[in-house]
Design an enzyme around this catalytic site. Sequence first.
Site, short mmCIF file in Angstrom:
data_model
loop_
_atom_site.label_atom_id
_atom_site.label_comp_id
_atom_site.label_asym_id
_atom_site.label_seq_id
_atom_site.Cartn_x
_atom_site.Cartn_y
_atom_site.Cartn_z
N ASN A 159 102.09 -10.12 -13.04
CA ASN A 159 102.65 -10.21 -14.48
C ASN A 159 101.97 -9.52 -15.61
OD1 ASN A 159 104.87 -11.69 -15.08
ND2 ASN A 159 104.03 -13.37 -15.76
N GLU A 207 88.11 5.00 14.13
CA GLU A 207 86.59 5.28 14.22
C GLU A 207 86.48 6.87 14.21
OE1 GLU A 207 83.29 3.15 16.83
OE2 GLU A 207 84.97 4.14 17.83
N HIS A 209 83.85 0.01 14.40
CA HIS A 209 83.49 -0.08 15.65
C HIS A 209 83.23 -1.41 16.04
CE1 HIS A 209 81.01 1.65 18.75
NE2 HIS A 209 80.28 0.67 18.85
#
Lengths: 667, 156
Positions: free
Chosen positions: A405, A68, A46
Amino acid sequence: MDISQYLDSFLAESEDNLATLDDLCLALERDGAHDDTLAAMFRAAHTLKGMSATMGFTAMADLTHHMEDALGYIRNHPSEFQPTVVDTLLAAIDALTANLDQIRDSGSEAGIDHGPILERLAAVISGHEAGGGGSAAEAGPPKAFRDRVIELVQSGREPVVVEIAFAPQCTMKAVRLLMVERTVESFGECAAVFPDVQALEADADAPTAYVAVIVPDEDSNALLTAIQEISEIAAVNIVRLDSLLTSTNAPDVQQARVETAAAVATPTPAEEAHAVRTAAPAPGGKVRDQTLRVAVSRIDEFMNVLSELVIAKTRLELLAQHGGDHALREVTEQIARLTTSLQDGVMQMRMMPVESLFQRFPRMMRDLQKTLGREFEFVMTGLETEMDRTVMDEMGEALVHLLRNAADHGLEPPEMREQKGKPRKGTIRLSAYASGGHVYLEVADDGAGIDRDRVLGSAVRKGLVDERTASNWTDAQVYDLLFASGFSTAEKVSDISGRGVGLDAVRGKVESLGGDIRVESVPGQGTTFVIELPLTLAILPAMLVRLGNYVYAIPTGSVEEVARLAAGDIDSIQEQPVYRYRDGVVPIVDLGDRFFDTPCRGEYPWNAVICKEGKRRLVLIVDDIVDELEIVNKPLGRYLEQVEMFSGATILGDGRVALIIDVRQLF
Amino acid sequence: MAQQYVVMKMGKELYGAPVMQVVSVERMMDITPVPRTLPFIKGVVNLRGTVTPVIDLRERVGLSAAERLDSEAMRIVIVEVDTMLVGMIVDSVEDVVTVEESQVSTPPEVVGGLRAVYLHGVAQLGERLLVLLNVNRILSDVEVDQLKEVEKRVRG
């Protein structure tokens, strides 16, 4: 309104809100559809909507608006929540991030099309709602409209909802709707309209429109007649609120309607937005300090003025000592103390908690689990550890590399873990802590550990080391090979890692920041990469050397030893002078020669600084070694960014500039 | 549209830099040379705590620096381009003048050693010509020049 002055804070706050949404999405996935989580997400979306609309970024406002809606829907139907929704929400966040990036780069939203993601968001709602058939959508106004009506009912202002059917031949529905709005306004307050005029312009197919009007009962008939008089409107009906409200499965709303007197005030959007900023609990439940956003460049400017002050203070101290006036000396001492604490204060301002760097990793690690087919917990500790903003910005990529990794090469696939009797789910831990003037960042996994023989085998094959010398190496020496350029043991090159940017690049980055990286590993139990970084880049210890009339600074981190070389210490290989040092020979570089074509080498002994960078050494010949002290590192600026031999400059006590030599560039 | 220009003198020629881009005019100060850069880059100075690069505008626009007589009148004109500060050494700073856009004519292809792209135009200032510099171009094309320099060194 000129909005450009607000752009920076808009960007920064939107970034914060997107990061919050990202976090909450993960929480949603982890913990399910808790109302708290959804409420916080709703508030963040909002706020984003409100801010982007204010700034005139309609694409962003539109997307957040739909987000929303989707969140609102999930919140009202928690039982229908499915984990796939999280993917949609994350995709929407990505789209918003890209949108924001473009705004930052170009200042406009030109060419942004959120079409696909808007459809996905719509599917979150209609996918459930339209489950019973497409008729539900046609049976009445959409949820957003109904919600608004419910809101009005709850606040005790019961609206009249009018359904307007356009005549089939009506070509300019948007105009008609605008006229309807005008008409309505002359009777009462037009509280909600669906679709809105812009949407109607875009989608001229809508057969009906709805308006909610706050109007005295006795006027409602006159209103209907007035609307009916607008041409190209086929029919006008009042929609019974009961039918409207029962079609949303919100019994509590019905309740509320009965007990209108006990109306619970629904927060206005403005209040909601405000609440997000002040009352949103910080992750971990701590209350955040009041903060002020200041551009780093401003702090740098402040720092500049301060270093001038320090220079002036030094001169004042000299004068006071010679003058011998007692009072003057006292004041000077006081000023010196104040300057020092000012300096500490500014340094402190440049520090930021690593949280701001770490916050993007949980999302990344989540995605990695899916793409790599690994299963692991991702744990972060020491989020409050502070480090220099500049160092932190530079470390992002290196950490991404190490984390990927760990997931790709460190951890075994889940099946293999089970075979080995380890828990199926691995753990990857990212931690930060400070100790003795350094900040440490650690990436640890509980995977298979580094296979010494495989590393050696690969290094031998690649000609990085010969088999015999390596056979009696310690583990640490072997692990060090991982950082050699051109080394990668990954059996398959994946999309995630093994793509050129190797550990050697990570080491290069860490060392360029004056830090160090090492690896610890226990076979079968896991691998830990430890990065040690200076607390700040802004101040570093350096050795000052003189060449002709000018003074240069060499960071002490690069200096191994200072020596005076006699004729007997020097050999030559292929006519290049070298220095016999410990068990090897080190090439000699005459800095005067290198910089100005005027050699410093004259009479013996030569003044030499022995520098090291990783395993390599280099002897720099200078005219004189002047001093060793802490210097303030200042950038040379964009105009001179092509200059590689110098990493920056500092201002000396006498106000002159000394360049900081980047020793790595001299090899 | 009238624009104001800081009039800088080099030899007998007058050059103008837009007032909007001029941050300050400084007396000569200690310049620390930055080795292995282009010849016209003279080095860096301490401008109230900020390390600021300084170029010799004479050499940049293709005038000989050898003809300059060092004098008290020499100045460093600090200009700002895209938040980047650069100092330009000039023989002296004369005045600030207002030039109407209508007075500005397109420069000939080459003025002194400077190609037309580095110029905004030429304006008549009483009896004399004022060469209006395109400061952005002068300071941004340095990379291109630097590359050429490297190329020259490599190829001989």
